[in-house]
Design a protein around this motif. Structure first.
Motif, PDB file in Angstrom:
ATOM      1  N   GLY A   9       0.615  -1.333   0.136  1.00  0.00           N
ATOM      2  CA  GLY A   9      -0.163   0.177  -0.152  1.00  0.00           C
ATOM      3  C   GLY A   9       1.019   1.000  -0.241  1.00  0.00           C
ATOM      4  N   ALA A  10       0.705   2.666  -0.039  1.00  0.00           N
ATOM      5  CA  ALA A  10       1.190   3.368  -0.276  1.00  0.00           C
ATOM      6  C   ALA A  10       1.044   4.508   1.229  1.00  0.00           C
ATOM      7  CB  ALA A  10       0.101   5.147  -1.136  1.00  0.00           C
ATOM      8  N   VAL A  11       2.246   5.246   0.990  1.00  0.00           N
ATOM      9  CA  VAL A  11       2.378   5.928   2.184  1.00  0.00           C
ATOM     10  C   VAL A  11       2.772   7.459   2.063  1.00  0.00           C
ATOM     11  CG1 VAL A  11       4.468   6.070   4.046  1.00  0.00           C
ATOM     12  CG2 VAL A  11       3.930   4.069   3.033  1.00  0.00           C
ATOM     13  N   VAL A  12       1.891   8.153   3.036  1.00  0.00           N
ATOM     14  CA  VAL A  12       2.594   9.572   3.048  1.00  0.00           C
ATOM     15  C   VAL A  12       2.528   9.845   3.926  1.00  0.00           C
ATOM     16  CG1 VAL A  12       1.557  11.656   2.603  1.00  0.00           C
ATOM     17  CG2 VAL A  12       0.905  10.013   0.647  1.00  0.00           C
ATOM     18  N   ASN A  13       4.204  10.721   4.418  1.00  0.00           N
ATOM     19  CA  ASN A  13       4.697  11.033   5.080  1.00  0.00           C
ATOM     20  C   ASN A  13       4.425  12.595   5.546  1.00  0.00           C
ATOM     21  OD1 ASN A  13       5.678  11.840   7.548  1.00  0.00           O
ATOM     22  ND2 ASN A  13       7.465  10.379   7.051  1.00  0.00           N
ATOM     23  N   LEU A  14       3.319  13.289   6.432  1.00  0.00           N
ATOM     24  CA  LEU A  14       3.029  14.107   6.418  1.00  0.00           C
ATOM     25  C   LEU A  14       4.512  15.284   6.990  1.00  0.00           C
ATOM     26  CD1 LEU A  14      -0.694  14.017   8.814  1.00  0.00           C
ATOM     27  CD2 LEU A  14      -0.220  14.426   6.309  1.00  0.00           C
ATOM     28  N   SER A  15       4.989  14.986   7.416  1.00  0.00           N
ATOM     29  CA  SER A  15       6.222  16.124   8.074  1.00  0.00           C
ATOM     30  C   SER A  15       7.670  14.097   8.654  1.00  0.00           C
ATOM     31  CB  SER A  15       5.908  16.545   8.883  1.00  0.00           C
ATOM     32  OG  SER A  15       7.046  17.411   9.316  1.00  0.00           O
TER      33      SER A  15
END
Ligand code: TXA
Ligand code: MG
Length: 325
Positions: free
Chosen positions: A261-267
């Motif tokens: 699955g996809a990952v987005v790191n907010l910061s």
């Protein structure tokens, strides 16, 4: 930052602050606004941080007139009729955003609609012309305090966190603008103000439906918060890992790699301002992958983290079947 008289030089300097992502308080005929470049996610995050707001309400975008409004939103005949009569002035219109609009997703709370207002105050007009960008501006007070109608009120509340406070004298109206939602029929009055329901009926021949909360002009009524963008995917909070196929919203340097699955790191550096700026874009991006579930790592619950967690709790709350998104 001390209060500065609104000379042409001061207005030019304020516009430069806005273009560089800074925060400028400016006079309008309703109340003083806490302005940021509405197309700059980080600047908009700084607005929420400065106000100390525990939630991300959608903000009002200030524009110099009809031409700019048309670049951001769908202006139908009814909206145009109202604009021709009441702009510039204390009437805010909620209308459908145009796809590809440059406005920050944080400023609109991820919604497909946008609130547009054209203030009449000459200093606000001059600032918008000089900044050449729409200005997102809530009232220039800390959350929970009353709206400021003089530059001194702004200084008392927010003096230490603003780049500049333009003094344009006391606000004439002294009450926030009327907000009219034109995205449904009949239109709904979301907040009462100097432009009344009768004024609107006289202009477009339809009496707006009133959904104004009994408390009066508190725009943070819970009912209005329901209009936030809701992801299609389920949201799982305080996750220490992602399940196979689950997408992940990460925060900080210690990201657990998901099995799939996809990952987005907010910061990645753990900065709450940066995380707030990318939150709505992250929810949309992960939703667009078609994932059934989004796991969210813990976000520190202080400062802007409170608003981020408030938003995430709403996104994770059980939804009634067929609920509007
Ligand atoms: O008089 C005013 O309107 C002042 C001055 C500074 O111009 N501005 C102001 O802005 O009161 P603000 O951002 O505090 O108003 C935000 C309110 C939200 O709480 C919400 O009720 C409404 O505007 N709003 C904004 N976008 C919306 C949307 N897309 N759908 C529904 N309501 C929206
Ligand atoms: Mg306010």
């Amino acid at each position: 930052m001390p209060v500065v008289p609104s000379t042409p030089a001061a207005i030019a300097e304020a516009a430069e602050y806005l273009r560089r992502g800074g925060l400028v308080a400016f006079p309008t005929e309703t109340v003083y606004g806490l302005g940021a470049d509405a197309t700059n996610d980080l600047a908009v995050a700084a607005v929420f941080s400065a106000k100390g707001r525990p939630t991300f309400n959608p903000l009002i975008m200030h524009v110099p007139g009809l031409a700019v409004a048309r670049r951001l939103a769908l202006i139908d005949d009814r909206a145009e009729a109202l604009i021709r009569i009441f702009w510039p002035g204390p009437l805010t219109l909620v209308v459908p955003s145009l796809p590809g609009s440059p406005i920050s997703l944080l400023a609109t709370a991820g919604l497909d609609t946008i609130a547009l207002r054209c203030p009449a105050h000459p200093v606000a007009q001059a600032l918008m012309m000089a900044a050449r960008t729409p200005i997102a501006a809530p009232s220039a007070n800390r959350s929970g305090h009353v709206s400021p109608t003089t530059a001194a009120h702004v200084e008392a509340d927010l003096g230490t966190v603003l780049d500049m406070i333009l003094d344009g004298g006391p606000s004439e109206v002294g009450l926030e603008s009327t907000i009219l939602d034109l995205t449904i029929d009949p239109p709904r009055l979301l907040r009462p103000g100097a432009v009344t329901a009768d004024d609107i009926r006289d202009a477009i021949g339809v009496m707006p439906q009133s959904v104004v909360p009994p408390a009066g002009d508190r725009p943070t009524a819970p009912g209005q918060l329901e209009s936030h963008y809701a992801p299609r995917a389920a949201v799982r909070l305080d996750a220490d890992h992602a399940d196979p196929g689950e997408a992940l919203i990460a925060f900080g340097p210690h990201t657990t790699a998901p099995s799939a699955g996809a990952v987005v790191n907010l910061s990645p550096r753990g900065d709450l301002l940066e995380a707030a700026a990318s939150l709505f874009a992250a929810l949309r991006a992960l939703d667009a992958t078609g994932t059934e579930s989004i796991a969210v790592m813990p976000i520190p619950d202080h400062g802007l983290g409170r608003a981020i967690n408030d938003r995430l709790r709403r996104a994770a709350a059980p939804r009634p079947a067929g609920a509007a998104r």
